[in-house]
Design a protein around this motif. Sequence first.
Motif, short mmCIF file in Angstrom:
data_model
loop_
_atom_site.label_atom_id
_atom_site.label_comp_id
_atom_site.label_asym_id
_atom_site.label_seq_id
_atom_site.Cartn_x
_atom_site.Cartn_y
_atom_site.Cartn_z
N ASP A 132 -8.35 1.71 4.20
CA ASP A 132 -9.77 1.77 3.85
C ASP A 132 -10.39 0.42 3.55
O ASP A 132 -11.51 0.14 3.94
CB ASP A 132 -9.96 2.69 2.63
CG ASP A 132 -9.75 4.14 3.01
OD1 ASP A 132 -9.71 4.42 4.22
OD2 ASP A 132 -9.63 4.97 2.09
N ASP A 133 -9.65 -0.40 2.82
CA ASP A 133 -10.20 -1.71 2.45
C ASP A 133 -9.80 -2.72 3.52
O ASP A 133 -8.75 -3.37 3.46
CB ASP A 133 -9.66 -2.12 1.07
CG ASP A 133 -10.43 -3.31 0.51
OD1 ASP A 133 -10.83 -4.18 1.32
OD2 ASP A 133 -10.65 -3.36 -0.70
N LYS A 180 -1.43 -0.96 9.70
CA LYS A 180 -2.17 0.22 10.15
C LYS A 180 -3.65 -0.13 10.25
O LYS A 180 -4.17 -0.90 9.43
CB LYS A 180 -1.90 1.41 9.22
CG LYS A 180 -2.91 1.67 8.16
CD LYS A 180 -2.71 3.04 7.50
CE LYS A 180 -3.69 3.18 6.34
NZ LYS A 180 -3.61 4.47 5.64
N ALA A 236 -1.80 -7.81 -3.36
CA ALA A 236 -1.16 -8.48 -2.22
C ALA A 236 -2.06 -9.50 -1.54
O ALA A 236 -1.62 -10.18 -0.61
CB ALA A 236 -0.70 -7.43 -1.21
N THR A 237 -3.31 -9.63 -2.00
CA THR A 237 -4.16 -10.66 -1.40
C THR A 237 -4.00 -12.00 -2.14
O THR A 237 -4.69 -12.96 -1.83
CB THR A 237 -5.65 -10.24 -1.39
OG1 THR A 237 -6.08 -10.10 -2.74
CG2 THR A 237 -5.85 -8.94 -0.64
N ARG A 239 -0.52 7.70 1.26
CA ARG A 239 0.29 8.70 1.99
C ARG A 239 1.10 8.04 3.09
O ARG A 239 2.29 8.31 3.27
CB ARG A 239 -0.63 9.78 2.60
CG ARG A 239 -1.19 10.74 1.58
CD ARG A 239 -2.30 11.53 2.18
NE ARG A 239 -3.36 10.62 2.65
CZ ARG A 239 -4.44 10.99 3.30
NH1 ARG A 239 -4.64 12.26 3.57
NH2 ARG A 239 -5.34 10.10 3.70
N PHE A 240 0.46 7.14 3.85
CA PHE A 240 1.14 6.51 4.98
C PHE A 240 2.28 5.59 4.50
O PHE A 240 3.43 5.74 4.90
CB PHE A 240 0.13 5.74 5.83
CG PHE A 240 0.74 5.00 6.98
CD1 PHE A 240 1.19 5.67 8.09
CD2 PHE A 240 0.86 3.61 6.94
CE1 PHE A 240 1.78 4.98 9.16
CE2 PHE A 240 1.42 2.90 8.00
CZ PHE A 240 1.88 3.61 9.11
N ALA A 256 0.09 -1.25 4.82
CA ALA A 256 -0.33 0.16 4.87
C ALA A 256 -1.62 0.36 4.09
O ALA A 256 -1.79 1.36 3.40
CB ALA A 256 0.79 1.06 4.35
N ILE A 257 -2.50 -0.64 4.16
CA ILE A 257 -3.82 -0.54 3.53
C ILE A 257 -4.79 -0.23 4.66
O ILE A 257 -4.81 -0.96 5.66
CB ILE A 257 -4.25 -1.88 2.88
CG1 ILE A 257 -3.22 -2.36 1.87
CG2 ILE A 257 -5.63 -1.74 2.24
CD1 ILE A 257 -3.48 -3.80 1.38
N GLY A 280 0.85 -1.19 0.00
CA GLY A 280 0.00 0.00 0.00
C GLY A 280 0.89 1.24 0.00
O GLY A 280 1.58 1.52 0.97
N ALA A 321 1.03 -5.16 -7.91
CA ALA A 321 0.55 -6.52 -7.62
C ALA A 321 -0.58 -6.45 -6.62
O ALA A 321 -0.70 -5.48 -5.85
CB ALA A 321 1.69 -7.36 -7.05
P1 ATP Z 1 -3.39 6.82 2.91
O1 ATP Z 1 -4.36 7.22 3.99
O2 ATP Z 1 -2.15 6.18 3.44
O3 ATP Z 1 -3.13 7.89 1.90
P2 ATP Z 1 -5.27 5.83 1.03
O4 ATP Z 1 -6.42 6.59 1.64
O5 ATP Z 1 -4.71 6.31 -0.25
O6 ATP Z 1 -4.11 5.66 2.11
P3 ATP Z 1 -5.89 3.08 1.55
O7 ATP Z 1 -7.24 2.51 1.32
O8 ATP Z 1 -5.43 3.20 2.94
O9 ATP Z 1 -5.80 4.42 0.72
O10 ATP Z 1 -4.88 2.16 0.71
C1 ATP Z 1 -3.53 2.45 0.58
C2 ATP Z 1 -3.01 1.81 -0.70
O11 ATP Z 1 -3.18 0.39 -0.64
C3 ATP Z 1 -3.69 2.29 -1.99
O12 ATP Z 1 -2.70 2.86 -2.82
C4 ATP Z 1 -4.27 1.03 -2.60
O13 ATP Z 1 -4.13 0.98 -4.01
C5 ATP Z 1 -3.40 -0.07 -1.96
N1 ATP Z 1 -4.06 -1.38 -1.92
C6 ATP Z 1 -5.33 -1.66 -1.48
N2 ATP Z 1 -5.58 -2.97 -1.61
C7 ATP Z 1 -4.45 -3.54 -2.13
C8 ATP Z 1 -4.09 -4.87 -2.49
N3 ATP Z 1 -4.93 -5.91 -2.36
N4 ATP Z 1 -2.85 -5.09 -3.01
C9 ATP Z 1 -1.97 -4.07 -3.16
N5 ATP Z 1 -2.25 -2.80 -2.84
C10 ATP Z 1 -3.48 -2.53 -2.33
#
Ligand code: ATP
Length: 141
Positions: free
Chosen positions: A77-78, A100, A54-55, A13-14, A74-75, A10, A52
Amino acid sequence: MKLNQFVIIGLGRFGSSVGKELMQLGHEVLGIDSNEERVDDMSNILTHAVVADATEEDVLRSLGVRNFDCGVVAIGDDIQNSILTAILLKDLGVKQVVAKALSELHGRVLEKIGVDRVIYPERDMGIRVAHQLVSPNLLDY
Ligand code: ATP
């Protein structure tokens, strides 16, 4: 200081901030994100950055994540992707898994599946700012 190998999943930002700082500190960082644009943005900054999902266990296996010292999920929202990725990193044998969480419940699930350290970025930053506000001479709480 021992050089370590980190895999960050992920690159929002984080995740990108953690990755940049680890690079500054001289470590090796593999960044993974399913979003091509985010990977492109980080490709010149991290040691390696790959697009890729990651799941997918086979994908993580082929990237050799089990050889990394530390994995950072660092994912946020999902929640489903966060939990699936964290459990795969643990099962593949990554020594230390940090993830996180966006909510208390999300954090509790991560702890139950064996994540070594759960981070609550907004909550922790709020606590830090509060301490700095009442003790302005305290530069780094
Ligand atoms: P942040 O608050 O750190 O800016 P964000 O709000 O952009 O995060 P999040 O939902 O926390 O978004 O997800 C962070 C990153 O994780 C995104 O860039 C997203 O594309 C990536 N991501 C989500 N699911 C997967 C996955 N299955 N495999 C790889 N990357 C993923």
